[in-house]
Design an enzyme around this catalytic site. Structure first.
Site, mmCIF file in Angstrom:
data_model
loop_
_atom_site.group_PDB
_atom_site.id
_atom_site.type_symbol
_atom_site.label_atom_id
_atom_site.label_comp_id
_atom_site.label_asym_id
_atom_site.label_seq_id
_atom_site.Cartn_x
_atom_site.Cartn_y
_atom_site.Cartn_z
ATOM 1 N N ASN A 1 26.485 2.571 -69.962
ATOM 2 C CA ASN A 1 26.696 2.517 -71.418
ATOM 3 C C ASN A 1 27.115 1.142 -71.945
ATOM 4 O O ASN A 1 26.780 0.770 -73.066
ATOM 5 C CB ASN A 1 27.660 3.610 -71.878
ATOM 6 C CG ASN A 1 28.981 3.590 -71.160
ATOM 7 O OD1 ASN A 1 29.118 2.962 -70.120
ATOM 8 N ND2 ASN A 1 29.955 4.278 -71.696
ATOM 9 N N GLU B 1 38.026 4.950 -64.119
ATOM 10 C CA GLU B 1 37.944 5.089 -65.577
ATOM 11 C C GLU B 1 36.867 6.132 -65.827
ATOM 12 O O GLU B 1 35.684 5.863 -65.589
ATOM 13 C CB GLU B 1 37.530 3.766 -66.232
ATOM 14 C CG GLU B 1 38.460 2.601 -65.997
ATOM 15 C CD GLU B 1 39.720 2.662 -66.824
ATOM 16 O OE1 GLU B 1 39.921 3.648 -67.561
ATOM 17 O OE2 GLU B 1 40.516 1.724 -66.731
ATOM 18 N N CYS C 1 32.965 6.208 -73.659
ATOM 19 C CA CYS C 1 33.953 7.113 -73.067
ATOM 20 C C CYS C 1 35.055 7.446 -74.062
ATOM 21 O O CYS C 1 35.574 8.537 -74.072
ATOM 22 C CB CYS C 1 34.538 6.480 -71.819
ATOM 23 S SG CYS C 1 35.073 4.804 -72.118
ATOM 24 N N GLU D 1 42.758 -0.920 -66.935
ATOM 25 C CA GLU D 1 41.972 -2.152 -66.944
ATOM 26 C C GLU D 1 42.330 -2.975 -68.175
ATOM 27 O O GLU D 1 43.142 -2.577 -68.998
ATOM 28 C CB GLU D 1 40.475 -1.802 -66.947
ATOM 29 C CG GLU D 1 40.056 -1.099 -65.673
ATOM 30 C CD GLU D 1 38.543 -0.983 -65.487
ATOM 31 O OE1 GLU D 1 37.868 -0.529 -66.416
ATOM 32 O OE2 GLU D 1 38.057 -1.364 -64.395
HETATM 33 P P1 NDP Z 1 27.889 8.272 -63.456
HETATM 34 O O1 NDP Z 1 29.168 8.754 -62.897
HETATM 35 O O2 NDP Z 1 26.706 9.124 -63.317
HETATM 36 O O3 NDP Z 1 27.473 6.867 -62.846
HETATM 37 C C1 NDP Z 1 28.316 5.749 -62.870
HETATM 38 C C2 NDP Z 1 27.964 4.841 -61.741
HETATM 39 O O4 NDP Z 1 28.255 5.472 -60.496
HETATM 40 C C3 NDP Z 1 26.485 4.463 -61.657
HETATM 41 O O5 NDP Z 1 26.372 3.152 -61.175
HETATM 42 C C4 NDP Z 1 25.957 5.467 -60.645
HETATM 43 O O6 NDP Z 1 24.763 5.043 -60.025
HETATM 44 C C5 NDP Z 1 27.102 5.495 -59.672
HETATM 45 N N1 NDP Z 1 27.187 6.687 -58.834
HETATM 46 C C6 NDP Z 1 26.691 7.919 -59.081
HETATM 47 N N2 NDP Z 1 26.992 8.760 -58.068
HETATM 48 C C7 NDP Z 1 27.706 8.041 -57.166
HETATM 49 C C8 NDP Z 1 28.303 8.339 -55.897
HETATM 50 N N3 NDP Z 1 28.244 9.565 -55.366
HETATM 51 N N4 NDP Z 1 28.949 7.371 -55.259
HETATM 52 C C9 NDP Z 1 29.030 6.126 -55.773
HETATM 53 N N5 NDP Z 1 28.467 5.771 -56.942
HETATM 54 C C10 NDP Z 1 27.826 6.726 -57.644
HETATM 55 O O7 NDP Z 1 28.210 7.939 -64.974
HETATM 56 P P2 NDP Z 1 27.207 7.459 -66.069
HETATM 57 O O8 NDP Z 1 26.461 6.261 -65.602
HETATM 58 O O9 NDP Z 1 26.455 8.641 -66.542
HETATM 59 O O10 NDP Z 1 28.216 6.932 -67.200
HETATM 60 C C11 NDP Z 1 28.705 7.728 -68.190
HETATM 61 C C12 NDP Z 1 30.121 8.166 -67.888
HETATM 62 O O11 NDP Z 1 30.981 7.036 -67.779
HETATM 63 C C13 NDP Z 1 30.712 9.010 -68.973
HETATM 64 O O12 NDP Z 1 31.346 10.137 -68.432
HETATM 65 C C14 NDP Z 1 31.757 8.102 -69.618
HETATM 66 O O13 NDP Z 1 32.792 8.744 -70.258
HETATM 67 C C15 NDP Z 1 32.197 7.289 -68.468
HETATM 68 N N6 NDP Z 1 32.788 6.057 -68.934
HETATM 69 C C16 NDP Z 1 34.147 5.903 -68.842
HETATM 70 C C17 NDP Z 1 34.752 4.772 -69.314
HETATM 71 C C18 NDP Z 1 36.225 4.593 -69.189
HETATM 72 O O14 NDP Z 1 36.656 3.465 -69.277
HETATM 73 N N7 NDP Z 1 36.995 5.640 -68.973
HETATM 74 C C19 NDP Z 1 33.989 3.690 -69.928
HETATM 75 C C20 NDP Z 1 32.571 3.952 -69.959
HETATM 76 C C21 NDP Z 1 32.016 5.101 -69.461
HETATM 77 P P3 NDP Z 1 23.345 5.615 -60.565
HETATM 78 O O15 NDP Z 1 23.177 5.092 -61.932
HETATM 79 O O16 NDP Z 1 22.382 5.048 -59.604
HETATM 80 O O17 NDP Z 1 23.427 7.100 -60.531
#
Ligand code: NDP
Length: 487
Positions: free
Chosen positions: A148, A246, A280, A458
């Site tokens: 995002n 996060e 998020c 962070e």
């Molecule tokens: P995901 O959890 O699907 O993916 C995040 C990252 O983790 C991607 O790089 C993904 O790779 C990787 N990933 C997925 N599965 C695994 C695993 N089993 N082990 C290690 N890495 C893995 O989240 P989204 O990309 O869909 O992002 C959206 C989410 O992020 C929302 O829930 C949002 O709220 C949260 N978010 C939180 C923030 C905060 O600061 N609290 C800020 C921004 C977002 P791949 O893309 O290849 O699947």
């Protein structure tokens, strides 16, 4: 068409897991190809990151500062180019891409400023002994980033990690790998030694999970979904890695009857629809005091209709498409389920199919009125331009509503009553509360969640703790013999 390779030990090399496509969410055309890493590639990245760690942590602080200052300069010079790439890849309006990259650079500057202020302490100890503590880097950090805010969130993690003397392996989201790879080029050009910054791309559930289980990785800094965060904690536990998370949110936005309505409406609109709701900390649950409910809601709807939705590459666009077709479908399914469960559709609720946007992943800003907290759209993070609205009468009632969530990332309160603002902000279980404005993520201020929104902070000096270990040194300076057992 550009083909992006993975970045290991200062070189772009072939990924041995295949080739993936990068899609423009505006029209679902392919804009680039990227290499997918396999496990051997991850092993190699970890090996070189371990070597990089030794180089980087032993470099003088002044050199570290100068190199990272070079990176600031290069990022600033390349801002327009990277913003363009980010917009084509994520679908975020070009103005937003530029603003977010600038904000990421400010974060890097903040941590450069902190490098020579990472201090220890001297603690009174045994007679004849002297103690001091120092903070040391943890080692190899895996930085796992969502789609995002790809570059900005990478900089949120990379900046404190490097400032503290760690080496890193960045794993961007598979939908949005490009800006991290552009950043890798600039890291090399800035003079960051080979192996200190590595970028591997490929599916999270394969190479991501392999990386977080890897014995050679010491620390995981993850931003993403709560479900993934929970999985990562399990995987990281085998080797007792340091973990900071996060995660998701379902943040409350509370408008009291004495609020400045104009500000509250404009701020609330931005707080949910910015980045098409894919934030998020999006204020996705809007609670409006009964006395102003009708007036507020009708103006909120009217202004929502005025948001300029369109091709994100155009300067005037305020809201672009959702990141992917599958995400668009997921958002729409939540809305359909919410309606089935009794939500009332006030506005939106469907894909935009005008001639110019029909090939993209455009979704209407959507307003759902709820009467039940059991509705799926009240409970779950939709991660799209969908806000649920409810009315309330008392402070106690709205605090209970706000806290009725498994998440606790952020919240906003609109009121002119200072005492009430403080009382309510103290009662909400969330990591960041904003009063009379919607901006949460500001360099220098701690950012992170309560409850299932994660742990660790962070953006602030707190992040220094996330990327260092504290060592206590005890020195005996008196002449008494060392013979604790009287041998
Ligand atoms: P995901 O959890 O699907 O993916 C995040 C990252 O983790 C991607 O790089 C993904 O790779 C990787 N990933 C997925 N599965 C695994 C695993 N089993 N082990 C290690 N890495 C893995 O989240 P989204 O990309 O869909 O992002 C959206 C989410 O992020 C929302 O829930 C949002 O709220 C949260 N978010 C939180 C923030 C905060 O600061 N609290 C800020 C921004 C977002 P791949 O893309 O290849 O699947």
């Amino acid at each position: 068409m550009n083909e992006y390779k993975i970045f290991i030990n200062g070189d772009f090399v072939d990924g041995r897991g295949g080739i993936g496509e990068v899609i423009n969410p505006h029209d679902n055309s392919v804009i680039a190809k990227y290499h997918i890493a396999n496990r051997e590639d991850v092993d190699l990245a970890v090996k070189f990151a371990r070597e990089g760690f030794e180089k980087w942590r032993n470099l003088s602080i002044n050199k570290r500062i100068r190199i990272l200052q070079n990176l600031v300069k290069l990022l600033s010079e390349n801002l327009d180019k990277i913003a363009q790439i980010e917009t084509l890849n994520v679908g975020k309006p070009i103005i937003a891409s530029k603003t977010e990259i600038s904000a990421g650079i400010s974060v890097l500057e903040f941590y450069i400023g902190a490098i020579n202020k990472i201090m220890g302490e001297t603690i009174p100890t045994l007679p004849g002994h002297f103690n001091y503590t120092i903070r040391e880097p943890i080692g190899v950090c895996a930085l796992i980033v969502p789609w995002n805010y790809p570059l900005m969130l990478t900089l949120w993690k990379l900046s404190p990690a490097l400032a503290c003397g760690n080496s890193v392996i960045i794993k961007p989201a598979s939908w949005t790998p490009l800006s991290a790879l552009e950043l890798a080029k600039l890291c090399k050009e800035a003079g960051i030694p080979d192996g200190v910054v590595n970028v591997i791309t490929g599916p999270g559930n394969e190479i991501g999970s392999y990386l977080v289980s890897h014995e050679g990785v010491d620390k995981i800094s993850f931003t993403g979904e709560t479900k993934t965060g929970s999985e990562i904690m399990k995987l990281a536990s085998n080797t007792i890695k340091r973990v900071s998370l996060e995660l998701g949110g379902k943040s409350a936005n509370i408008v009291f009857e004495d609020a400045d309505l104009e500000d509250a409406i404009n701020g609330s609109i931005w707080a949910i629809y910015y980045n098409s709701g894919q934030s998020c900390e999006a204020r996705s649950r809007l609670f409006i005091h009964k006395k102003i409910y009708d007036k507020f809601l009708s103006e909120f709807v009217e202004k929502t209709k005025k948001i300029k939705i369109g091709n994100p590459i155009n300067k005037e666009t305020q809201m672009g498409p959702l990141v992917s077709k599958s995400h668009l479908n997921s958002v729409h399914k939540y809305v359909e389920k919410g309606l089935e469960e009794g939500a009332k559709l006030i506005y939106g609720g469907k894909k935009i199919d005008s001639e110019d946007l029909k090939n993209g992943n455009y979704y209407m800003p959507t307003i759902l009125e709820l009467s039940s907290t059991e509705n799926i759209c009240f409970k779950e993070e939709i991660f799209g331009p969908v806000v649920v609205v409810m009315s309330f009468e008392s402070e106690e009632e709205v605090v209970n509503l706000a806290n009725n969530s498994k998440y606790g990332l952020a919240g906003t309160i609109w009121t002119r009553d200072v005492k009430r603002a403080i009382r309510v902000s103290n009662s909400i279980r969330a990591g960041s509360i904003t009063i009379n404005h919607p901006l949460t993520a500001i360099p220098g201020l701690p950012f992170g969640g309560y409850k299932q929104s994660g742990f660790g902070r962070e953006l602030s000096l707190d992040a220094i703790e996330l990327f260092t270990e504290k060592k206590s040194v005890i020195y005996k300076f008196d002449e008494t013999p060392v013979n604790p057992w009287n041998l």
